[in-house]
Design an enzyme around this catalytic site. Structure first.
Site, PDB file in Angstrom:
ATOM      1  N   ARG A 238       0.843  -1.199   0.000  1.00  0.00           N
ATOM      2  CA  ARG A 238       0.000   0.000   0.000  1.00  0.00           C
ATOM      3  C   ARG A 238       0.878   1.248   0.000  1.00  0.00           C
ATOM      4  O   ARG A 238       0.596   2.228  -0.689  1.00  0.00           O
ATOM      5  CB  ARG A 238      -0.935   0.015   1.221  1.00  0.00           C
ATOM      6  CG  ARG A 238      -1.652   1.349   1.380  1.00  0.00           C
ATOM      7  CD  ARG A 238      -2.771   1.313   2.415  1.00  0.00           C
ATOM      8  NE  ARG A 238      -2.431   0.622   3.631  1.00  0.00           N
ATOM      9  CZ  ARG A 238      -1.653   1.121   4.608  1.00  0.00           C
ATOM     10  NH1 ARG A 238      -1.104   2.322   4.499  1.00  0.00           N
ATOM     11  NH2 ARG A 238      -1.424   0.404   5.688  1.00  0.00           N
TER      12      ARG A 238
ATOM     13  N   TYR B 143     -16.734  18.103 -14.918  1.00  0.00           N
ATOM     14  CA  TYR B 143     -17.112  16.685 -14.942  1.00  0.00           C
ATOM     15  C   TYR B 143     -18.097  16.404 -13.813  1.00  0.00           C
ATOM     16  O   TYR B 143     -17.915  16.827 -12.676  1.00  0.00           O
ATOM     17  CB  TYR B 143     -15.855  15.833 -14.817  1.00  0.00           C
ATOM     18  CG  TYR B 143     -16.108  14.390 -14.459  1.00  0.00           C
ATOM     19  CD1 TYR B 143     -16.969  13.591 -15.211  1.00  0.00           C
ATOM     20  CD2 TYR B 143     -15.477  13.810 -13.363  1.00  0.00           C
ATOM     21  CE1 TYR B 143     -17.198  12.273 -14.876  1.00  0.00           C
ATOM     22  CE2 TYR B 143     -15.689  12.490 -13.021  1.00  0.00           C
ATOM     23  CZ  TYR B 143     -16.559  11.723 -13.774  1.00  0.00           C
ATOM     24  OH  TYR B 143     -16.788  10.420 -13.440  1.00  0.00           O
TER      25      TYR B 143
ATOM     26  N   ASP C 132      -7.102  19.505 -14.632  1.00  0.00           N
ATOM     27  CA  ASP C 132      -7.476  18.169 -15.084  1.00  0.00           C
ATOM     28  C   ASP C 132      -7.074  18.078 -16.555  1.00  0.00           C
ATOM     29  O   ASP C 132      -7.678  18.722 -17.417  1.00  0.00           O
ATOM     30  CB  ASP C 132      -8.979  17.952 -14.907  1.00  0.00           C
ATOM     31  CG  ASP C 132      -9.411  16.531 -15.229  1.00  0.00           C
ATOM     32  OD1 ASP C 132      -8.761  15.890 -16.085  1.00  0.00           O
ATOM     33  OD2 ASP C 132     -10.406  16.062 -14.659  1.00  0.00           O
TER      34      ASP C 132
ATOM     35  N   LYS D 199      -8.790   6.891 -19.116  1.00  0.00           N
ATOM     36  CA  LYS D 199      -9.084   7.402 -20.446  1.00  0.00           C
ATOM     37  C   LYS D 199      -7.876   7.249 -21.380  1.00  0.00           C
ATOM     38  O   LYS D 199      -7.477   6.136 -21.684  1.00  0.00           O
ATOM     39  CB  LYS D 199      -9.553   8.851 -20.347  1.00  0.00           C
ATOM     40  CG  LYS D 199     -10.590   9.113 -19.244  1.00  0.00           C
ATOM     41  CD  LYS D 199     -11.840   8.283 -19.342  1.00  0.00           C
ATOM     42  CE  LYS D 199     -12.984   8.772 -18.466  1.00  0.00           C
ATOM     43  NZ  LYS D 199     -12.755   8.708 -17.003  1.00  0.00           N
TER      44      LYS D 199
END
Length: 394
Positions: free
Chosen positions: A45, A97, A169, A194
């Site tokens: 982690r 978004y 972004d 994406k």
């Protein structure tokens, strides 16, 4: 060295075995020589060799110091927002978004963080929205889904003058077309699902910071909150990035051809694509981007939900689905899909009309995609003849 060569050779050969591909270190923990004495890894982690390689690659692509990979784009956004505290304010792009809007409004506003939504293409509107409590300016450029363009360098100067961070972004442009950190931004975030991944086979998010101090703080939240990217998905993302330049080049070429087709179609009202000279942000996009991207949005002259639904359920090659940026072409109806969480009045005010349709243009032959769109217009007319009649629209 060209950026393409630099990208390919930023992916290292494994020092232990000589493997040309980055190995998947599918392990939860690492053996230590003594407490705190290890080979740089103790628990997966906190850090993992596959994920660390990915983070370094993306940081280099963006021209930043620190990369931090997350289990989704929203997890990446969430980690950035954890830099804030109660009483802080955000100035955010109005055409935002839907998932980011939901996170801002439904999660962080109840913790005392106020968000002002403005048209960030208007620099004066950005300045007017800033208060002494503003700590973060949040941009998408191009925006999702109306592809507005904001001046990164100018807004970076505004952010610096008011001692707040600028986060961009960069999902739609990708680092192939735009590097916001080199234009003054402090933080870049990607839905790596994406274009970075590019094959619609993973969910991931990445943050890149311009300086190590800010990167270390976000890295702390990655570890403390645990929304890490798995080794296997890190491997898939590296593999996707290997062809990023080639894919983006073709996405751009196909998108321009489709935007030009839509611009002359009698059923179409407005086309949103910064590669068109008619786009209000065209000149700025030419200045700060190396290309115009693979997303095209448009509205219908019959601006209704029914007309849009008839169209998006009539295509063959364009698949109706959430998400974007993959090799196969997708389309969606933002008002009822990606931006459904935004109240209708606010959504329409930001330019997301009821009939707006977003295309994620893939890597198929552009002529085939245009043929598909043409038959979809005709098919939609048959589904709703009273609304979409040839004499009036099509």
């Amino acid at each position: 060295m060209s950026t393409i060569t630099q990208l390919i050779h930023s992916i290292p050969v494994d020092e232990l075995t000589g493997a040309i591909a980055v190995p998947i270190y599918q392990t939860s923990t690492f053996v230590q020589e003594a407490p705190g004495v290890n080979k740089g890894f103790d628990y997966a982690r906190t850090n993992n060799p596959t994920r660390q390689t990915l983070e370094n690659i993306v940081a280099q692509l963006e021209g930043g110091e620190t990369g931090i990979a997350f289990s989704s784009g929203l997890a990446a956004i969430d980690a950035i927002l954890k830099l804030l505290q109660a009483g802080d304010e955000i100035v955010a792009v109005d055409d935002i978004y839907g998932g980011a809007f939901r996170l801002f409004s439904k999660v962080y506003e109840k913790f005392g963080i106020k968000v002002h939504y403005v048209d960030t293409a208007d620099l004066q509107a950005v300045v007017n929205a800033i208060t002494p409590a503003t700590r973060l300016i949040w941009l998408e450029t191009p925006t999702n889904p109306t592809l507005k363009i904001s001046d990164i360098s100018a807004i970076a100067a505004i952010a610096k003058a008011h001692q707040c961070w600028l986060c961009v972004d960069n999902t739609f442009a990708s680092p192939v077309l735009q590097q916001p950190l080199l234009q003054g931004a402090d933080i870049v975030v990607h839905s790596a699902t994406k274009y970075l991944g590019g094959h619609s086979d993973l969910i991931a998010g990445v943050v890149v910071t311009r300086n190590k101090t800010l990167g270390a703080e976000i890295k702390f939240y990655q570890n403390a909150c645990g929304a890490i990217l798995s080794p296997f998905d890190s491997f898939l993302l590296i593999r996707g990035i290997e062809t990023l330049h080639l894919r983006v080049k073709q996405h751009c070429a196909n998108a321009l051809a489709i935007a030009q087709f839509l611009e002359q179609h009698p059923a179409v009202d407005k086309v949103f694509y910064p590669g068109l000279s008619s786009h209000p942000g065209h000149d700025l996009a030419k200045k700060q981007q190396k290309g115009f991207g693979g997303i095209v949005s448009f509205t219908l002259k019959e601006d209704t939900d029914e007309a849009a639904q008839a169209f998006v359920t009539s295509t063959h090659y364009f698949k109706l689905a959430e998400s974007l940026g993959g090799i196969k072409s997708l389309l969606c109806h933002p008002a009822s899909m990606t931006h459904k969480s935004i109240p209708d009045e606010k959504r329409r005010a930001a330019g997301v009309a009821d009939s707006l349709i977003r295309l994620s243009v893939g890597l198929e032959e552009s002529d085939d995609l245009i043929t598909d769109l043409e038959q979809a217009f005709k098919s939609a007319e048959k589904k709703l003849p009273s609304v979409l009649s040839t004499s009036n629209i099509l």
